[in-house]
Motif scaffolding. Structure first.
Motif, PDB file in Angstrom:
ATOM      1  N   VAL A  82      46.605  24.155   3.667  1.00 55.38           N
ATOM      2  CA  VAL A  82      46.344  25.794   3.541  1.00 55.38           C
ATOM      3  C   VAL A  82      46.409  26.173   5.146  1.00 55.38           C
ATOM      4  O   VAL A  82      45.186  26.204   5.216  1.00 55.38           O
ATOM      5  CB  VAL A  82      44.825  25.405   2.618  1.00 55.38           C
ATOM      6  N   HIS A  83      46.433  27.769   4.239  1.00 55.52           N
ATOM      7  CA  HIS A  83      46.266  28.404   5.791  1.00 55.52           C
ATOM      8  C   HIS A  83      46.760  28.076   7.077  1.00 55.52           C
ATOM      9  O   HIS A  83      45.933  28.356   8.051  1.00 55.52           O
ATOM     10  CB  HIS A  83      45.214  28.898   6.084  1.00 55.52           C
ATOM     11  N   GLY A  84      47.336  26.983   6.989  1.00 56.67           N
ATOM     12  CA  GLY A  84      48.292  25.981   8.399  1.00 56.67           C
ATOM     13  C   GLY A  84      46.695  24.877   9.030  1.00 56.67           C
ATOM     14  O   GLY A  84      46.904  24.327   9.812  1.00 56.67           O
ATOM     15  N   HIS A  85      46.225  24.517   7.891  1.00 58.48           N
ATOM     16  CA  HIS A  85      44.866  23.635   8.405  1.00 58.48           C
ATOM     17  C   HIS A  85      45.578  22.378   6.648  1.00 58.48           C
ATOM     18  O   HIS A  85      45.883  23.023   5.835  1.00 58.48           O
ATOM     19  CB  HIS A  85      43.772  23.922   8.409  1.00 58.48           C
ATOM     20  N   PHE A  86      45.000  21.413   7.009  1.00 59.10           N
ATOM     21  CA  PHE A  86      44.993  20.375   5.914  1.00 59.10           C
ATOM     22  C   PHE A  86      43.552  20.292   5.244  1.00 59.10           C
ATOM     23  O   PHE A  86      42.216  20.132   6.322  1.00 59.10           O
ATOM     24  CB  PHE A  86      44.747  18.576   6.538  1.00 59.10           C
ATOM     25  N   TYR A  87      43.629  19.856   3.740  1.00 60.21           N
ATOM     26  CA  TYR A  87      41.591  19.990   3.401  1.00 60.21           C
ATOM     27  C   TYR A  87      42.266  19.080   2.221  1.00 60.21           C
ATOM     28  O   TYR A  87      43.612  18.520   1.872  1.00 60.21           O
ATOM     29  CB  TYR A  87      41.603  21.230   2.155  1.00 60.21           C
ATOM     30  N   GLY A  88      41.150  18.068   1.519  1.00 61.73           N
ATOM     31  CA  GLY A  88      41.057  16.979   1.152  1.00 61.73           C
ATOM     32  C   GLY A  88      39.950  16.912   0.362  1.00 61.73           C
ATOM     33  O   GLY A  88      38.635  16.891   1.005  1.00 61.73           O
TER      34      GLY A  88
END
Ligand code: ADP
Ligand code: 5GP
Length: 214
Positions: A82-88
């Motif tokens: 999301v928006h160039g970064h990873f989220y989990g």
């Protein structure tokens, strides 16, 4: 809380998605202030902390290698870029909170919400709308946390996110904050009454047993 929702039951999942700057954190913090037993799913992210963010409170801030390892070991119930970064989302952490009977809040994007539905098969999935793109931009800029480049990226992604709102079940408009809060509160309270979270209630009443949690 009283009535059915007070009785021993499983923890509920409350998932909220919206374009960045709409007001998710503001509303979730209000809900947590009122319902202090609510737990928050602290996600992993590869983005850098903003001023005031604390590791382990808003996010677990990790480097890309650590995130990739978490993905491979199956520790993430869902993840997205999301928006160039990873989220989990941490699967074991969420499972632990649910096993303790705690209700869990998620602030995740639409792709993640879809995956979470598949992973847990239940939950209230909410999409929060900004009143307009102009107001969204004002809020995002007014928050003062993003660089010009990040604001531009978040606004451009907002269109795509709004187009995917129909994969969530409840739509709340965050125009007036208090009204949006009352709507969120109503969805949360209704979710706690869903039959599937009360596997023993009918038997308890039929057998005339007393409720240990009462
Ligand atoms: P998100 O978590 O969705 O990115 P935030 O909760 O950080 O959004 O809210 C973005 C900004 O908008 C914050 O400065 C917040 O105070 C403000 N805000 C949130 N809801 C409202 C509202 N209903 N009216 C005016 N400002 C709002
Ligand atoms: P921010 O960088 O503004 O904190 O969050 C950016 C976006 O990432 C928001 O839409 C937020 O909901 C989403 N997000 C935060 N945590 C997770 C997560 O664990 N999984 C997914 N899929 N999205 C997340």
């Amino acid at each position: 809380m009283d009535g059915v929702s007070r009785r021993s039951r499983q923890g509920v999942l409350l998932v909220i998605s919206a374009p960045s700057g709409t007001g998710k954190s503001t509303l979730l913090n209000k809900l947590r202030d009122e319902f202090t037993r609510l737990a928050f799913s602290v996600s992993y992210t590869t983005r850098l902390p903003r001023g005031g963010e604390v590791d382990g409170r808003e996010y677990h801030f990790v480097d890309p290698d650590t995130f990739s390892h978490l993905r491979k070991t199956g520790d993430l119930a869902e993840w997205a870029q999301v928006h160039g970064h990873f989220y989990g989302t941490s699967r074991p952490a969420v499972q632990r909170m649910l096993d303790e009977g705690r209700d869990v809040l998620f602030d995740i994007d639409v792709q993640g919400a879809r995956q979470l539905r598949q992973a847990f098969h239940q939950g209230a999935f909410i999409f929060l709308f900004p009143p307009s793109m102009q107001v969204l931009e004002q809020r995002l800029r007014g928050r003062g946390t993003e660089s010009e480049e990040s604001v531009a990226q978040r606004l451009s992604n907002a269109h795509r996110e709004l187009e995917q709102a129909d994969s969530l079940d409840y739509w709340i408009m965050n125009d007036n904050l208090e009204q949006a809060y009352q709507d969120l509160r109503a969805v949360y309270l209704a979710e706690t009454l869903r039959r599937s979270y009360h596997p023993r209630l009918q038997d308890d009443v039929l057998r005339g047993g007393s409720d240990p949690a009462a």
